[in-house]
Design a protein around this motif. Structure first.
Motif, PDB file in Angstrom:
ATOM      1  N   ILE A   1      94.878  75.180  47.839  1.00 29.55           N
ATOM      2  CA  ILE A   1      94.107  75.218  46.583  1.00 29.55           C
ATOM      3  C   ILE A   1      92.686  75.717  46.850  1.00 29.55           C
ATOM      4  CG2 ILE A   1      93.195  73.812  44.681  1.00 29.55           C
ATOM      5  CD1 ILE A   1      95.583  71.909  45.106  1.00 29.55           C
ATOM      6  N   LEU A   2      92.135  75.310  47.984  1.00 30.85           N
ATOM      7  CA  LEU A   2      90.746  75.692  48.303  1.00 30.85           C
ATOM      8  C   LEU A   2      90.605  77.182  48.637  1.00 30.85           C
ATOM      9  CD1 LEU A   2      89.665  72.538  50.349  1.00 30.85           C
ATOM     10  CD2 LEU A   2      88.756  73.261  48.127  1.00 30.85           C
ATOM     11  N   GLY A   3      91.716  77.906  48.668  1.00 34.65           N
ATOM     12  CA  GLY A   3      91.653  79.365  48.836  1.00 34.65           C
ATOM     13  C   GLY A   3      91.016  80.042  47.623  1.00 34.65           C
TER      14      GLY A   3
ATOM     15  N   ILE B   1      88.234  66.141  44.704  1.00 34.19           N
ATOM     16  CA  ILE B   1      87.092  66.191  45.620  1.00 34.19           C
ATOM     17  C   ILE B   1      87.243  65.103  46.687  1.00 34.19           C
ATOM     18  CG2 ILE B   1      84.578  65.845  45.764  1.00 34.19           C
ATOM     19  CD1 ILE B   1      84.394  67.177  42.981  1.00 34.19           C
ATOM     20  N   ASP B   2      87.675  63.940  46.253  1.00 35.31           N
ATOM     21  CA  ASP B   2      87.887  62.811  47.161  1.00 35.31           C
ATOM     22  C   ASP B   2      88.928  63.155  48.237  1.00 35.31           C
ATOM     23  OD1 ASP B   2      87.076  60.196  47.618  1.00 35.31           O
ATOM     24  OD2 ASP B   2      88.968  59.402  46.812  1.00 35.31           O
ATOM     25  N   CYS B   3      90.024  63.760  47.814  1.00 39.65           N
ATOM     26  CA  CYS B   3      91.085  64.137  48.762  1.00 39.65           C
ATOM     27  C   CYS B   3      90.552  65.147  49.784  1.00 39.65           C
ATOM     28  CB  CYS B   3      92.282  64.745  48.033  1.00 39.65           C
ATOM     29  SG  CYS B   3      93.225  63.532  47.121  1.00 39.65           S
TER      30      CYS B   3
ATOM     31  N   GLY C   1      83.500  77.693  55.479  1.00 37.60           N
ATOM     32  CA  GLY C   1      82.312  78.521  55.246  1.00 37.60           C
ATOM     33  C   GLY C   1      82.179  79.019  53.817  1.00 37.60           C
ATOM     34  N   ARG C   2      83.065  78.572  52.907  1.00 40.15           N
ATOM     35  CA  ARG C   2      82.953  78.986  51.494  1.00 40.15           C
ATOM     36  C   ARG C   2      82.695  77.755  50.633  1.00 40.15           C
ATOM     37  NH1 ARG C   2      87.930  79.637  50.681  1.00 40.15           N
ATOM     38  NH2 ARG C   2      87.659  80.187  48.505  1.00 40.15           N
ATOM     39  N   THR C   3      82.077  77.977  49.475  1.00 37.15           N
ATOM     40  CA  THR C   3      81.879  76.850  48.561  1.00 37.15           C
ATOM     41  C   THR C   3      82.781  77.038  47.351  1.00 37.15           C
ATOM     42  OG1 THR C   3      79.600  76.666  49.274  1.00 37.15           O
ATOM     43  CG2 THR C   3      80.170  75.569  47.225  1.00 37.15           C
ATOM     44  N   VAL C   4      83.576  76.036  47.092  1.00 39.16           N
ATOM     45  CA  VAL C   4      84.517  76.088  45.967  1.00 39.16           C
ATOM     46  C   VAL C   4      83.965  75.190  44.860  1.00 39.16           C
ATOM     47  CG1 VAL C   4      86.889  75.587  45.259  1.00 39.16           C
ATOM     48  CG2 VAL C   4      86.433  76.460  47.574  1.00 39.16           C
ATOM     49  N   SER C   5      83.913  75.720  43.633  1.00 37.02           N
ATOM     50  CA  SER C   5      83.396  74.888  42.539  1.00 37.02           C
ATOM     51  C   SER C   5      84.559  74.264  41.760  1.00 37.02           C
ATOM     52  CB  SER C   5      82.503  75.713  41.611  1.00 37.02           C
ATOM     53  OG  SER C   5      83.232  76.806  41.104  1.00 37.02           O
ATOM     54  N   VAL C   6      84.344  73.043  41.303  1.00 36.52           N
ATOM     55  CA  VAL C   6      85.393  72.283  40.604  1.00 36.52           C
ATOM     56  C   VAL C   6      84.908  72.025  39.173  1.00 36.52           C
ATOM     57  CG1 VAL C   6      86.741  70.138  40.666  1.00 36.52           C
ATOM     58  CG2 VAL C   6      86.025  71.222  42.813  1.00 36.52           C
TER      59      VAL C   6
ATOM     60  N   ASP D   1      79.901  67.678  47.102  1.00 38.09           N
ATOM     61  CA  ASP D   1      78.818  67.226  46.233  1.00 38.09           C
ATOM     62  C   ASP D   1      79.475  66.802  44.913  1.00 38.09           C
ATOM     63  OD1 ASP D   1      76.827  67.036  44.342  1.00 38.09           O
ATOM     64  OD2 ASP D   1      75.615  68.657  45.192  1.00 38.09           O
ATOM     65  N   ARG D   2      79.524  65.495  44.688  1.00 40.66           N
ATOM     66  CA  ARG D   2      80.245  65.004  43.498  1.00 40.66           C
ATOM     67  C   ARG D   2      79.470  65.281  42.209  1.00 40.66           C
ATOM     68  NH1 ARG D   2      82.128  61.822  47.456  1.00 40.66           N
ATOM     69  NH2 ARG D   2      84.352  61.399  47.434  1.00 40.66           N
ATOM     70  N   GLU D   3      78.146  65.285  42.303  1.00 43.77           N
ATOM     71  CA  GLU D   3      77.324  65.559  41.117  1.00 43.77           C
ATOM     72  C   GLU D   3      77.565  66.980  40.608  1.00 43.77           C
ATOM     73  OE1 GLU D   3      74.451  63.905  39.397  1.00 43.77           O
ATOM     74  OE2 GLU D   3      75.918  62.358  39.945  1.00 43.77           O
ATOM     75  N   GLN D   4      77.429  67.929  41.564  1.00 40.29           N
ATOM     76  CA  GLN D   4      77.577  69.353  41.206  1.00 40.29           C
ATOM     77  C   GLN D   4      79.040  69.784  41.202  1.00 40.29           C
ATOM     78  OE1 GLN D   4      74.900  71.452  40.495  1.00 40.29           O
ATOM     79  NE2 GLN D   4      73.700  69.558  40.583  1.00 40.29           N
ATOM     80  N   MET D   5      79.896  68.906  41.712  1.00 39.09           N
ATOM     81  CA  MET D   5      81.337  69.190  41.860  1.00 39.09           C
ATOM     82  C   MET D   5      81.578  70.436  42.715  1.00 39.09           C
ATOM     83  SD  MET D   5      83.448  67.873  38.724  1.00 39.09           S
ATOM     84  CE  MET D   5      83.211  66.257  38.043  1.00 39.09           C
ATOM     85  N   LEU D   6      81.153  70.337  43.973  1.00 38.21           N
ATOM     86  CA  LEU D   6      81.328  71.436  44.923  1.00 38.21           C
ATOM     87  C   LEU D   6      82.029  70.918  46.174  1.00 38.21           C
ATOM     88  CD1 LEU D   6      77.709  72.917  44.689  1.00 38.21           C
ATOM     89  CD2 LEU D   6      79.782  73.822  43.595  1.00 38.21           C
ATOM     90  N   VAL D   7      82.851  71.785  46.779  1.00 40.68           N
ATOM     91  CA  VAL D   7      83.526  71.440  48.031  1.00 40.68           C
ATOM     92  C   VAL D   7      83.301  72.598  49.003  1.00 40.68           C
ATOM     93  CG1 VAL D   7      85.748  70.951  49.142  1.00 40.68           C
ATOM     94  CG2 VAL D   7      85.342  70.171  46.796  1.00 40.68           C
ATOM     95  N   GLU D   8      82.857  72.265  50.222  1.00 39.97           N
ATOM     96  CA  GLU D   8      82.652  73.311  51.220  1.00 39.97           C
ATOM     97  C   GLU D   8      83.873  73.361  52.127  1.00 39.97           C
ATOM     98  OE1 GLU D   8      78.149  73.587  52.373  1.00 39.97           O
ATOM     99  OE2 GLU D   8      79.374  73.109  54.142  1.00 39.97           O
TER     100      GLU D   8
END
Ligand code: ADP
Ligand code: G6P
Length: 502
Positions: A217-219, A235-237, A257-262, A247-254
């Motif tokens: 999914i993070l692809g 995000i928790d998983c 080397g890429r940042t995925v927005s949720v 970052d739960r506030e901004q809903m971001l997952v690194e």
């Protein structure tokens, strides 16, 4: 076209979903291939988007490799459904050997991910050969998707195509699409939207290959779910299983080397289309003027809580016999996933239950339950929605539930009452509905009684507010919010929809 969407996309779009919005069937009399409509939340919401964006749709047509080659037929000229505007040139059909497709669709999607993601792990099967088929079929979808991207890049040389992957069938396609595009020097944006709940870490970790799935999914660059809770579960998983920085506030997952927005993107319906349908729909035939209808509309699926609902109706008749001969439960259930044992068993259980209750309470002039096992047209559906006193939308768990929204849109006459399960995504925003826990049978029956006897003033007030919210947050709003979340909205003056707090 009853529902014109305002599409302001800066990118041409490829939608990739397990299904096309119709299946292709051979007409036994003419020998010609024809389109047949499918029911389900994904098709209802996404079909108008692809029609209006003039995008491409990669998906399964219901045919397998063994069925031989055939072209995708154009829509029948009398077709008034939302998919009628989808031209055959916009469709890229997926055809695979039947066994491989069956292992992927029934073996993995329907038997593993569907129950697991609905937090019903006891029903889920974990089989490595089915998981392997799932990965292979995702690879095949990836290959076809890149062919579609190439096609779009040729006709739109100056824009970056947007690939939009849908649902639990396609959680392992993104990385392959990305690699293939990189090798071809093609730039794309890629988003994923899940149409069902995303479960908590406690449930997700039961899946033996959860790390691979999360990385799949993070692809994507951007990942969307219906409501905030599902976003936070995801995000928790990622944090707990993959050790990602989040970052739960901004809903971001690194990741890598890429940042995925949720993004929480509550899906909806073509509201105006349902209003128009309801304004024109013929009257539903009732036993008498005073008869009140309780209505259920669902795919025949164990997540929809049909048995719980019918049992609650039985309790209502037992505890409030004044409703006998005055109230009828109309249940419309569309056959679904009929190759899977759990669905066959549910059908038998429901047939038996309905038969028993009708036998127990029927009088010479009345039967308590009218049961339609089949698909009905949207025109007919709109008539049922409009003329029912109460819609009973009580899934045990549901990503969003569009039926609740369709009912509200169709309330153009005497206002009815919406009963809603808090375990549906819709339950987090449709506050004026009567919320009911489907597991609590006695209370369920009491809430049915309350809905049937609610004074007109209260019904009017609740329905007005429900309708106002759904009119503002229709499928068009969902699309605009999505396009904004992936930076593909030409006109940026829209505030994307966060659900109102409880
Ligand atoms: P799901 O996606 O799980 O099927 P939703 O409530 O989100 O549940 O969406 C169901 C869609 O299928 C709705 O648009 C509804 O109108 C349609 N549908 C459900 N049952 C029937 C039926 N018996 N006949 C026609 N359409 C149906
Ligand atoms: C739900 C799923 C969809 C699916 C639909 C019908 O809405 O989220 O992806 O298409 O059910 O199920 P089916 O298995 O017939 O496609």
């Amino acid at each position: 076209v009853l529902n014109k969407m305002i599409v302001n996309a800066t990118s041409p779009m490829v939608v990739v979903a397990n299904r096309l919005p119709f299946i292709v069937q051979k007409n036994a009399e003419t020998g010609q291939f024809e389109r047949k409509q499918c029911a389900g939340g994904l098709v209802t919401a996404v079909a108008p988007v692809v029609v209006e964006t003039n995008g491409l749709w990669v998906g399964w047509s219901g045919q397998h490799l063994e069925d031989g080659e055939h072209d995708i037929p154009e829509a029948n000229p009398n077709d008034r459904s939302p998919t009628a505007g989808l031209k055959s040139r916009q469709v890229i059909p997926v055809r695979l050997p039947q066994k491989q497709f069956d292992d992927y669709y029934n073996g993995c999607c329907n038997a593993t991910f569907w129950p697991l993601f609905h937090s019903m792990p006891d029903r889920a099967l974990f089989q490595s050969d089915k998981w392997e088929a799932y990965r292979q079929v995702n690879e095949h979808f990836a290959k076809l998707t890149v062919e579609a991207v190439v096609k779009l890049a040729e006709t739109n040389p100056n824009s970056v195509p947007l690939v939009w992957l849908h649902d639990y069938h396609l959680m392992m396609a993104a990385n392959s699409i990305r690699d293939r595009c990189d090798r071809l020097g093609l730039q794309i944006k890629m988003a994923f939207f899940l149409h069902i709940p995303f479960p908590s870490w406690d449930i997700m970790r039961l899946f033996p290959w959860d790390d691979e799935l999360l990385q799949g999914i993070l692809g994507c660059d951007s990942v969307g779910f219906h409501v905030e809770d599902y976003c936070l579960n995801f995000i928790d998983c990622c944090q707990r299983r993959l050790g990602c920085r989040v970052d739960r506030e901004q809903m971001l997952v690194e990741h890598n080397g890429r940042t995925v927005s949720v993004h929480p993107l509550p899906i909806s319906i073509p509201y105006d289309r349902f209003v128009s349908l309801a304004e024109k729909a013929p009257q539903v035939v009732k036993n008498n003027e005073q008869e009140q209808l309780l209505l259920g509309v669902d795919r025949l699926d164990y997540t929809k809580g049909l048995v719980h609902r019918i049992r609650a109706f039985e309790t209502l008749l037992q505890k409030h016999p004044e409703h006998i001969e005055h109230v009828t439960f109309l249940q419309v259930a569309v056959p679904s996933r009929t190759d899977v044992k759990e669905y066959q068993e549910l059908k038998e259980d429901l047939d038996q239950l309905i038969g028993r209750i009708n036998g127990r309470f029927s009088t010479p002039n009345w039967s308590p339950i009218r049961y339609i096992y089949g698909c009905v047209s949207q025109e007919q559906l709109a008539a049922f929605y409009r003329d029912s006193s109460v819609a009973v939308v009580t899934p045990l768990r549901d990503g969003m539930n569009l039926v609740a929204k369709e009912f509200v849109a169709c309330q153009v006459g005497e206002p009815g009452v919406l009963m809603l399960s808090p375990f549906a995504g819709a339950g987090t925003s449709m506050h004026e509905a009567l919320l009911v826990n489907p597991y609590e049978t006695d209370e369920f029956a009491e809430v049915m009684h309350r809905a049937l006897t609610m004074p007109k003033d209260e019904r009017e007030l609740r329905m007005q507010q429900l309708r106002h919210r759904e009119r503002e947050h229709d499928v068009n709003f969902w699309l605009q919010s999505f396009l904004k979340s992936v930076d593909c909205l030409a006109d940026n003056n829209l505030t994307p929809g966060r659900l109102l707090p409880l």
